[in-house]
Design an enzyme around this catalytic site. Structure first.
Site, PDB file in Angstrom:
ATOM      1  N   ASP A 137     -14.599  15.576   5.195  1.00  0.00           N
ATOM      2  CA  ASP A 137     -14.387  15.487   3.742  1.00  0.00           C
ATOM      3  C   ASP A 137     -14.111  16.836   3.076  1.00  0.00           C
ATOM      4  OD1 ASP A 137     -14.720  12.718   3.663  1.00  0.00           O
ATOM      5  OD2 ASP A 137     -16.893  12.885   3.477  1.00  0.00           O
ATOM      6  N   ARG A 172       9.402  -1.295  -0.220  1.00  0.00           N
ATOM      7  CA  ARG A 172       8.045  -1.711  -0.551  1.00  0.00           C
ATOM      8  C   ARG A 172       7.241  -0.564  -1.172  1.00  0.00           C
ATOM      9  NH1 ARG A 172       6.903  -4.898   5.140  1.00  0.00           N
ATOM     10  NH2 ARG A 172       7.756  -6.917   4.509  1.00  0.00           N
TER      11      ARG A 172
END
Length: 332
Positions: A137, A172
């Site tokens: 993280d 998309r």
């Protein structure tokens, strides 16, 4: 922080990995062991983190036993989250095993929870402890990088590049969820690295209406496909929930969702993570032997720094504002 002991007092140290695994932990273990051996200090590996410390689950380590692991993901010492270590009784049991193993110090590799436990253990029992930041993280204050972050970002970008191929072929819009419950660091770097249309992170407040407006503006410019990076800890919900809400406001293309998930934790560490882990492991042992304790070894402007555990875990590490601005400008 320095303590009243010196290298001559150190005959045996322990090393453990705790919390979530991150690529590069093995390189750090290797550096800790070989640096200690260089100084004629024995090393005991603690299996499964603090839980193994409580149970006295030790394994002798030497230079040969950590050979051929620098390139491997995960951790050869295994890891676990220990509820027992959160209690004073659990930490006392761990200290009893620490004394029984005749350890003189400890190097811990992990993140916020690992350093919280290390701080308490050191303060309550006077145990010399140094920490190496091992978390994908990159959310620990005081260090520019944590072990595993670079590999996680590269894994995310590699996955998103493949998703973009499909997005391009079918016109998309993809919402791609990456890890980051409390930090958007992976999302930010991945967004820049893969050229995402925008991102949602815990640190920046972005409403669904604002997101839809960004996407609709892109559609008007004939931007026929897009990728939105979603940090799992953003306040709008997970990628599936966000996609459902955006569908009501954006009808220019089909919307799909991809969750990269734990793929980001695995795999061989990058060169950057191997070198970072080796540097930090080496410096942690050198610091421990010189009398330092209660600190994380970090890197700031490519220089080694020592950050008290309380500072590393007690302050919020903000996202780089220059990178936030860069991401916004380049997504046009």
């Amino acid at each position: 922080m320095r303590a009243d002991f010196f290298m001559a007092d150190m005959r045996k140290i322990g090393v453990l990995t705790s919390g979530g695994d991150s690529p590069g932990m093995n390189a750090c273990i290797r550096a800790v062991v070989r640096t200690a051996v260089h100084h004629k200090v024995s090393v005991a590996g603690v299996l499964r983190g603090y839980e193994g410390l409580i149970k006295g689950d030790f394994q002798p380590l030497d230079s040969r036993s950590v050979g051929n692991i620098i390139h491997r993901g995960g951790t050869v010492l295994k890891t676990a989250r220990s509820e027992a270590f959160r209690t004073e009784e659990g930490r006392r049991a761990a200290h009893d095993q620490y004394l029984a193993e005749e350890l003189d110090g400890l190097v811990v590799i992990g993140g916020n929870g690992t350093f919280t436990g290390a701080k308490l253990f050191s303060e309550e029992f006077g145990v010399p402890v140094m920490g190496c930041p091992g978390t994908i993280d990159n959310d620990l204050y005081g260090t520019d990088l944590t072990i595993g972050f670079d590999t996680a970002v590269n894994t995310a970008i590699s996955s998103i590049d493949r998703i973009r191929d499909t997005a391009d072929s079918h016109d998309r819009l993809f919402f791609v969820e990456v890890m980051g419950r409390h930090s958007g660091c992976i999302a930010l770097h991945a967004a820049i690295g893969c050229g995402a249309g925008t991102m949602l992170v815990p640190e920046v407040e972005t409403s669904i209406e604002q997101l839809a407006d960004i996407l609709n503006r892109g559609a008007k410019r004939k931007k026929l496909f897009n990728v939105v990076i979603v940090a799992e800890g953003n306040p709008n919900g997970n990628a599936y929930q966000i996609a459902e809400r955006v569908k009501e406001r954006f009808t220019h293309s089909e919307i799909k969702v991809a969750v990269i998930g734990h793929l980001q934790r695995g795999g061989a560490p990058t060169a950057l993570d191997r070198i970072l882990a080796s540097r930090l492991g080496y410096e942690a042992v050198e610091a421990l032997l010189s009398g330092r304790t209660g600190e994380m070894v970090g890197l700031s402007n490519n220089e080694v720094v020592f950050v008290p555990f309380g500072t590393a875990i007690g302050r919020t590490k903000p996202l780089n504002p220059n990178l936030l601005r860069l991401s916004e400008v380049l997504s046009i």
